[in-house]
Structure formats: structure tokens, C-alpha cells
Write an enzyme that holds these catalytic residues in place. Structure first.
Site, PDB file in Angstrom:
ATOM      1  N   ASP A   2       2.418  12.858  -3.978  1.00 13.90           N
ATOM      2  CA  ASP A   2       3.091  12.720  -2.701  1.00 13.90           C
ATOM      3  C   ASP A   2       2.480  11.528  -1.963  1.00 13.90           C
ATOM      4  O   ASP A   2       1.418  11.037  -2.337  1.00 13.90           O
ATOM      5  CB  ASP A   2       2.920  14.014  -1.904  1.00 13.90           C
ATOM      6  N   ASP A   4       2.741  10.793   2.081  1.00 10.98           N
ATOM      7  CA  ASP A   4       2.157  11.155   3.377  1.00 10.98           C
ATOM      8  C   ASP A   4       1.235  12.359   3.230  1.00 10.98           C
ATOM      9  O   ASP A   4       1.626  13.391   2.671  1.00 10.98           O
ATOM     10  CB  ASP A   4       3.265  11.469   4.386  1.00 10.98           C
ATOM     11  N   ASP A 198       0.044  17.556  -0.673  1.00 11.45           N
ATOM     12  CA  ASP A 198      -0.686  18.166   0.447  1.00 11.45           C
ATOM     13  C   ASP A 198       0.034  19.375   1.027  1.00 11.45           C
ATOM     14  O   ASP A 198      -0.423  19.951   2.000  1.00 11.45           O
ATOM     15  CB  ASP A 198      -0.887  17.124   1.564  1.00 11.45           C
TER      16      ASP A 198
END
Length: 252
Positions: A2, A4, A198
Site C-alpha cells: 500500500d 499511504d 497499514d
């Protein structure tokens, strides 16, 4: 991986992210940066990442907009769509030969934008009621900004669904469809691929359902406490990608 929360926070580099990408290149480990954000094109995202100090080529960036375009091309080639979204989504749909129109479209396609229009949402509701198929790029209900959270695609999709009684088909994470399309773009197999994210509800879940090993980093949305509430677990949990330095090709 990922983007961000894993590699960057808004416009700031996550410490160690630049070194991790260098190590992956040095060890000839191919990688793909994934994002559910459909606002930007890969070229835009490459420029954004470059400003933070990360060198990621366009072909190594896969967005929910690209996954949505790939899906629609496989379902109804050369179709038409009414789009709520930004350049990342409209460019992806144009690239597969789609016509963007508000007159009897095959699909209503909802993506991310920082300026959701009541008029555009009303138009989408009426088109869905008239028979257009409802597609959304991703189910994320909120997105980050410097001022705090913003309503995102999932929230606006819920509004349209409530008004029409028609649920959208979400293409982005955690739909394994996005992971499989990214794997094909990468030329990789799930058994030898790792997902780093995250968020438990999108990154880890999508990796798990696509048959990938998963690593949760605690530098973004999910915390150790919130992650423990889910009925599934990542293969490994780390504080940030900096913990992978020196073991990028053997993370376990």
C-alpha cells in the site's frame, strides 16, 4: 504494498521507505505500489512520491481506478459510463475506450473526489434508478487530510445505495479482484508474493483472500489494539517498513 501509511504520510516520507525500495531493486525483487485512491493517475502519483524522495516508476503503481477500468473492459468492452471522480478515473476509463456520458450510460462509476457535488450525486441516483449498473472504485468510508478525515467513496456509495436500493460493486481493496489484477500486471504468483499494508480491513484482508502472505505495519491506520479485534491475522506485524531493511527478500 500500500502507499499511504506504508510509504508516505500525506506529503512526508515514512522513515526507511526509500531504503526499502532501493534494497528491493538491488535484490531484483519486483514490487507494485497499490492505492484505493482513484483521484490521481499513475503519472500524478509518481510525481507525488518523487517529491517525498521515493522513485517509483508509473508501471509499478496500481490504483483502484486502473483496476475498475480493467474490470469494466472485461465485462462490457467499449461501454459507456457516468463518472463521479477525478482525472485518475476518467483517464483510466478513456484509455479502455469508454464513452463518458450522462445519457443512458451502461454504468454509474463512483470514485474519489475532494469536491463531491450534490447535483452529480442526484444525477447518479436517477441514472441508477433508470437501470445503470452501479460500480464504485473502493469501499473506503473516509480519507485523510491535513484538517482531519473526509467523506470518501464508501460513504457516498452508501448514500446512493440508500436512495436507490441498489448496492454498488466495489472493485478496489479488499476485493481480491484488485489484487489479482495487480498480480497480473506485476507478472507474479500469489504463492510467492507478499502484501504490505497499514489497514486490516482492506490491505490485510485483500491479501489474505487473494492467497498472499501479509505484513501489517503500524505506521498508518490500524494499531496493535484495533488489529487484535479482527477475526483474521496478518502473517507478521511490524512497526514500520524500516524493520524490513536487510531482509527485504526474506521478510519471515
Amino acid at each position: 504494498m500500500d502507499m499511504d501509511g506504508v510509504l508516505v504520510h500525506e506529503d512526508h516520507l515514512v522513515p526507511g521507505a526509500d531504503e526499502l525500495l532501493k534494497e528491493l531493486r538491488d535484490k531484483d525483487v519486483p514490487f507494485m505500489v497499490l492505492t484505493n485512491n482513484s483521484i490521481y493517475t499513475p503519472r500524478d502519483l509518481r510525481a507525488r512520491l518523487h517529491r517525498t524522495g521515493l522513485d517509483v516508476p508509473e508501471e509499478a503503481i496500481w490504483t483502484s481506478a486502473l483496476a475498475t477500468a480493467k474490470f469494466l473492459d472485461s465485462q462490457r468492452p467499449n461501454g459507456s459510463a457516468y463518472v463521479i471522480g477525478e482525472a485518475g478515473l476518467t483517464t483510466a476509463l478513456h484509455s479502455i475506450g469508454y464513452v463518458l456520458t450522462d445519457r443512458d450510460p451502461d454504468y454509474v462509476v463512483l470514485g474519489e473526489t475532494r469536491t463531491y457535488s450534490f447535483e452529480a450525486i442526484t444525477k447518479a441516483i436517477r441514472l441508477v434508478e433508470a437501470g445503470a449498473r452501479f460500480i464504485a472504485t473502493n469501499p473506503d468510508e473516509t480519507g485523510p487530510s491535513r484538517e482531519g478525515v473526509l467523506p470518501a467513496t464508501g460513504s457516498v456509495a452508501a448514500l446512493i445505495e440508500r436512495a436507490t436500493g441498489r448496492a454498488p460493486y466495489f472493485v478496489g481493496k479488499p476485493n481480491p479482484l484488485m489484487m489479482r489484477s495487480a498480480l497480473r500486471a506485476l507478472g507474479a504468483h500469489s504463492e510467492s508474493t507478499l502484501m504490505i499494508g497499514d489497514r486490516m480491513d482492506t490491505d490485510v484482508r485483500s491479501g489474505l483472500e487473494a492467497g498472499l502472505a501479509t505484513i501489517l505495519v503500524l505506521s498508518g491506520i490500524s494499531t496493535a489494539e484495533t488489529a487484535d479485534r479482527f477475526p483474521y491475522r496478518p502473517t507478521r506485524t511490524i512497526t514500520s517498513v524500516a524493520e524490513l531493511l536487510g531482509t527485504a527478500d526474506q521478510p519471515f
